[in-house]
Enzyme design. Structure first.
Site, PDB file in Angstrom:
ATOM      1  N   ASP A 111       0.849  -1.198   0.000  1.00 16.16           N
ATOM      2  CA  ASP A 111       0.000   0.000   0.000  1.00 16.16           C
ATOM      3  C   ASP A 111       0.888   1.252   0.000  1.00 16.16           C
ATOM      4  O   ASP A 111       1.525   1.578   1.009  1.00 16.16           O
ATOM      5  CB  ASP A 111      -0.900  -0.017   1.247  1.00 16.16           C
ATOM      6  CG  ASP A 111      -1.746   1.244   1.350  1.00 16.16           C
ATOM      7  OD1 ASP A 111      -1.695   2.096   0.429  1.00 16.16           O
ATOM      8  OD2 ASP A 111      -2.472   1.368   2.358  1.00 16.16           O
TER       9      ASP A 111
ATOM     10  N   TYR B 266      -6.774  15.960  -6.905  1.00 20.65           N
ATOM     11  CA  TYR B 266      -6.222  15.088  -7.950  1.00 20.65           C
ATOM     12  C   TYR B 266      -5.457  15.940  -8.975  1.00 20.65           C
ATOM     13  O   TYR B 266      -4.296  15.665  -9.294  1.00 20.65           O
ATOM     14  CB  TYR B 266      -7.366  14.317  -8.632  1.00 20.65           C
ATOM     15  CG  TYR B 266      -6.924  13.486  -9.812  1.00 20.65           C
ATOM     16  CD1 TYR B 266      -6.412  12.208  -9.626  1.00 20.65           C
ATOM     17  CD2 TYR B 266      -7.021  13.976 -11.119  1.00 20.65           C
ATOM     18  CE1 TYR B 266      -6.001  11.442 -10.710  1.00 20.65           C
ATOM     19  CE2 TYR B 266      -6.612  13.217 -12.204  1.00 20.65           C
ATOM     20  CZ  TYR B 266      -6.107  11.949 -11.993  1.00 20.65           C
ATOM     21  OH  TYR B 266      -5.695  11.197 -13.068  1.00 20.65           O
TER      22      TYR B 266
ATOM     23  N   LYS C 196      -1.345  16.156  -9.986  1.00 26.47           N
ATOM     24  CA  LYS C 196      -0.816  15.955 -11.343  1.00 26.47           C
ATOM     25  C   LYS C 196       0.028  17.157 -11.779  1.00 26.47           C
ATOM     26  O   LYS C 196       1.034  16.999 -12.485  1.00 26.47           O
ATOM     27  CB  LYS C 196      -1.961  15.691 -12.325  1.00 26.47           C
ATOM     28  CG  LYS C 196      -2.698  14.379 -12.053  1.00 26.47           C
ATOM     29  CD  LYS C 196      -1.758  13.184 -12.148  1.00 26.47           C
ATOM     30  CE  LYS C 196      -2.395  11.879 -11.753  1.00 26.47           C
ATOM     31  NZ  LYS C 196      -1.492  10.730 -11.840  1.00 26.47           N
TER      32      LYS C 196
HETATM   33  N1  LIG Z   1      -8.383   7.034 -16.111  1.00 26.21           N
HETATM   34  C1  LIG Z   1      -8.140   8.286 -16.481  1.00 26.21           C
HETATM   35  O1  LIG Z   1      -9.028   8.986 -16.999  1.00 26.21           O
HETATM   36  C2  LIG Z   1      -6.753   8.855 -16.333  1.00 26.21           C
HETATM   37  C3  LIG Z   1      -6.441  10.012 -17.057  1.00 26.21           C
HETATM   38  C4  LIG Z   1      -5.180  10.570 -16.906  1.00 26.21           C
HETATM   39  C5  LIG Z   1      -4.259   9.988 -16.064  1.00 26.21           C
HETATM   40  N2  LIG Z   1      -4.579   8.868 -15.364  1.00 26.21           N
HETATM   41  C6  LIG Z   1      -3.579   8.320 -14.462  1.00 26.21           C
HETATM   42  O2  LIG Z   1      -3.258   7.003 -14.822  1.00 26.21           O
HETATM   43  C7  LIG Z   1      -2.749   6.310 -13.677  1.00 26.21           C
HETATM   44  C8  LIG Z   1      -3.430   4.949 -13.608  1.00 26.21           C
HETATM   45  O3  LIG Z   1      -4.819   5.146 -13.357  1.00 26.21           O
HETATM   46  P1  LIG Z   1      -5.960   4.289 -14.064  1.00 26.21           P
HETATM   47  O4  LIG Z   1      -6.849   5.231 -14.748  1.00 26.21           O
HETATM   48  O5  LIG Z   1      -5.362   3.169 -14.791  1.00 26.21           O
HETATM   49  O6  LIG Z   1      -6.786   3.810 -12.774  1.00 26.21           O
HETATM   50  P2  LIG Z   1      -6.906   2.393 -12.062  1.00 26.21           P
HETATM   51  O7  LIG Z   1      -7.330   1.362 -13.028  1.00 26.21           O
HETATM   52  O8  LIG Z   1      -7.757   2.638 -10.858  1.00 26.21           O
HETATM   53  O9  LIG Z   1      -5.409   2.086 -11.654  1.00 26.21           O
HETATM   54  C9  LIG Z   1      -4.785   2.673 -10.552  1.00 26.21           C
HETATM   55  C10 LIG Z   1      -3.880   1.643  -9.955  1.00 26.21           C
HETATM   56  O10 LIG Z   1      -3.215   2.210  -8.812  1.00 26.21           O
HETATM   57  C11 LIG Z   1      -3.362   1.296  -7.734  1.00 26.21           C
HETATM   58  N3  LIG Z   1      -3.360   1.952  -6.431  1.00 26.21           N
HETATM   59  C12 LIG Z   1      -4.251   2.843  -5.962  1.00 26.21           C
HETATM   60  N4  LIG Z   1      -3.936   3.174  -4.696  1.00 26.21           N
HETATM   61  C13 LIG Z   1      -2.846   2.459  -4.359  1.00 26.21           C
HETATM   62  C14 LIG Z   1      -2.051   2.349  -3.196  1.00 26.21           C
HETATM   63  N5  LIG Z   1      -2.358   3.026  -2.093  1.00 26.21           N
HETATM   64  N6  LIG Z   1      -1.008   1.516  -3.202  1.00 26.21           N
HETATM   65  C15 LIG Z   1      -0.690   0.802  -4.293  1.00 26.21           C
HETATM   66  N7  LIG Z   1      -1.397   0.851  -5.439  1.00 26.21           N
HETATM   67  C16 LIG Z   1      -2.462   1.677  -5.468  1.00 26.21           C
HETATM   68  C17 LIG Z   1      -4.731   0.693  -7.974  1.00 26.21           C
HETATM   69  O11 LIG Z   1      -4.944  -0.431  -7.173  1.00 26.21           O
HETATM   70  P3  LIG Z   1      -6.468  -0.704  -6.668  1.00 26.21           P
HETATM   71  O12 LIG Z   1      -7.192  -1.175  -7.894  1.00 26.21           O
HETATM   72  O13 LIG Z   1      -6.360  -1.732  -5.620  1.00 26.21           O
HETATM   73  O14 LIG Z   1      -6.991   0.597  -6.130  1.00 26.21           O
HETATM   74  C18 LIG Z   1      -4.658   0.427  -9.457  1.00 26.21           C
HETATM   75  O15 LIG Z   1      -3.929  -0.723  -9.758  1.00 26.21           O
HETATM   76  C19 LIG Z   1      -3.040   7.199 -12.486  1.00 26.21           C
HETATM   77  O16 LIG Z   1      -1.864   7.858 -12.092  1.00 26.21           O
HETATM   78  C20 LIG Z   1      -4.049   8.185 -13.017  1.00 26.21           C
HETATM   79  O17 LIG Z   1      -4.017   9.410 -12.341  1.00 26.21           O
HETATM   80  C21 LIG Z   1      -5.813   8.279 -15.496  1.00 26.21           C
END
Ligand SMILES: NC(=O)c1ccc[n+]([C@@H]2O[C@H](COP(=O)([O-])OP(=O)(O)OC[C@H]3O[C@@H](n4cnc5c(N)ncnc54)[C@H](OP(=O)(O)O)[C@@H]3O)[C@@H](O)[C@H]2O)c1
Length: 267
Positions: A68, A160, A164
């Site tokens: 975590d 958030y 970023k």
């Molecule tokens: N989706 C969008 O629209 C978007 C747009 C721009 C940038 N991003 C960025 O892309 C990155 C990945 O996000 P995603 O969209 O792929 O979302 P996601 O599917 O929710 O992936 C986030 C990952 O981070 C893990 N995580 C969260 N809290 C954690 C913790 N305390 N310790 C260890 N792991 C943790 C999550 O695990 P759990 O599943 O267990 O929580 C999950 O594997 C992020 O940095 C996000 O800000 C996303």
């Protein structure tokens, strides 16, 4: 153009159990990397089964580290555990992220502190540890998964967006400091992408902004992101329209107007 060769490199990807991190791990596996994948402990089983697929499909080494990142000392524990296993880290991909949707003053403070911890402090700590070793070795790459939210105020997910913006500023400045060391820091800045991040408690089914930005799929973002990373692009925003809006138009739109627009279109 000479691109970075990923084959055989030891790559740590945080948040690899779902979304963009999972898709990135597939792209790095396809390139023949040795994978060291982080996840939240609650996702240990999901990561185990994903790593099985990666090993079977690409014949690569894949090891999981369920830690975590919001816990005290967690980024350092993760880094030390990975280096103990890999010998040395060639590529750090800071990707794990969390979000809370709602007005800043109404959202629980502890939840927002957690966003700061995972999206900003863990990035900073892992990057600091990795860069010490990478600069000493004279080689290495950091890929920080940021967001287009870095480039203007993000109403309704203010903390958030602020994390970023922090990651973006930090990455660009540090990348300059690293000139001539053989080490680089890149950012991948996607717009809205269809992952579990946008399906958390309180997040609307659809934002008005999706009609402009669309909703990308994580596989496309990862594929384009890894291609830009291999080319050494310091800042990469996938999608021409997103690049134009966030990297070009933002420079000409008054900050106050950008903020007011975000309040309306991110509803
Ligand atoms: N989706 C969008 O629209 C978007 C747009 C721009 C940038 N991003 C960025 O892309 C990155 C990945 O996000 P995603 O969209 O792929 O979302 P996601 O599917 O929710 O992936 C986030 C990952 O981070 C893990 N995580 C969260 N809290 C954690 C913790 N305390 N310790 C260890 N792991 C943790 C999550 O695990 P759990 O599943 O267990 O929580 C999950 O594997 C992020 O940095 C996000 O800000 C996303």
């Amino acid at each position: 153009m000479k691109t970075y060769d990923i084959a055989g490199k030891a790559v740590l990807i945080t948040g690899a159990s779902s979304g963009i991190g999972k898709a990135l791990s597939s792209c790095f596996a396809e390139e023949g990397a040795r994978l060291f994948l982080g996840c939240h402990p609650s996702e240990k089983a999901a990561l185990e089964s994903w790593m099985k697929e990666l090993r079977a499909h690409f014949g690569v080494l894949a090891r999981g580290f369920p830690i975590d990142l919001a816990a005290d000392g967690a980024p350092e524990r993760l880094y030390r555990a990975v280096v103990k296993n890999s010998g040395r880290l060639d590529v750090l991909v800071n990707n794990a992220g969390v979000m809370a949707y709602g007005n800043f003053h109404e959202l629980d403070l502890e939840r927002q502190r957690r966003i700061l911890r995972v999206n900003a402090e863990a990035y900073l700590e892992l990057m600091h540890l990795a860069l010490r070793d990478m600069t000493a070795a004279g080689a290495g790459r950091v890929l920080n998964v940021g967001s287009v939210s870095a480039f203007q105020p993000s109403a309704h997910h203010a903390v958030y967006g602020a994390t970023k913006a922090f990651v973006q500023g930090l990455s660009e400045a540090v990348n300059q400091e690293l000139r001539g060391t053989g080490v680089t820091v890149c950012t991948l800045c996607p717009s809205y992408t269809d992952t579990p991040l946008l399906k958390g408690e309180g997040f609307p089914k659809r934002l008005l902004w999706y009609s402009v930005s669309g909703l990308a799929d994580p596989e496309t973002i990862a594929r384009k992101g890894v291609r830009a990373f291999k080319r050494g692009k310091p800042v990469y925003i996938p999608g021409l329209r997103n690049w134009f809006i966030h990297a070009v138009l933002q420079r000409f739109v008054p900050r106050r107007l950008a903020g007011a627009l975000s309040r309306l279109v991110l509803k």
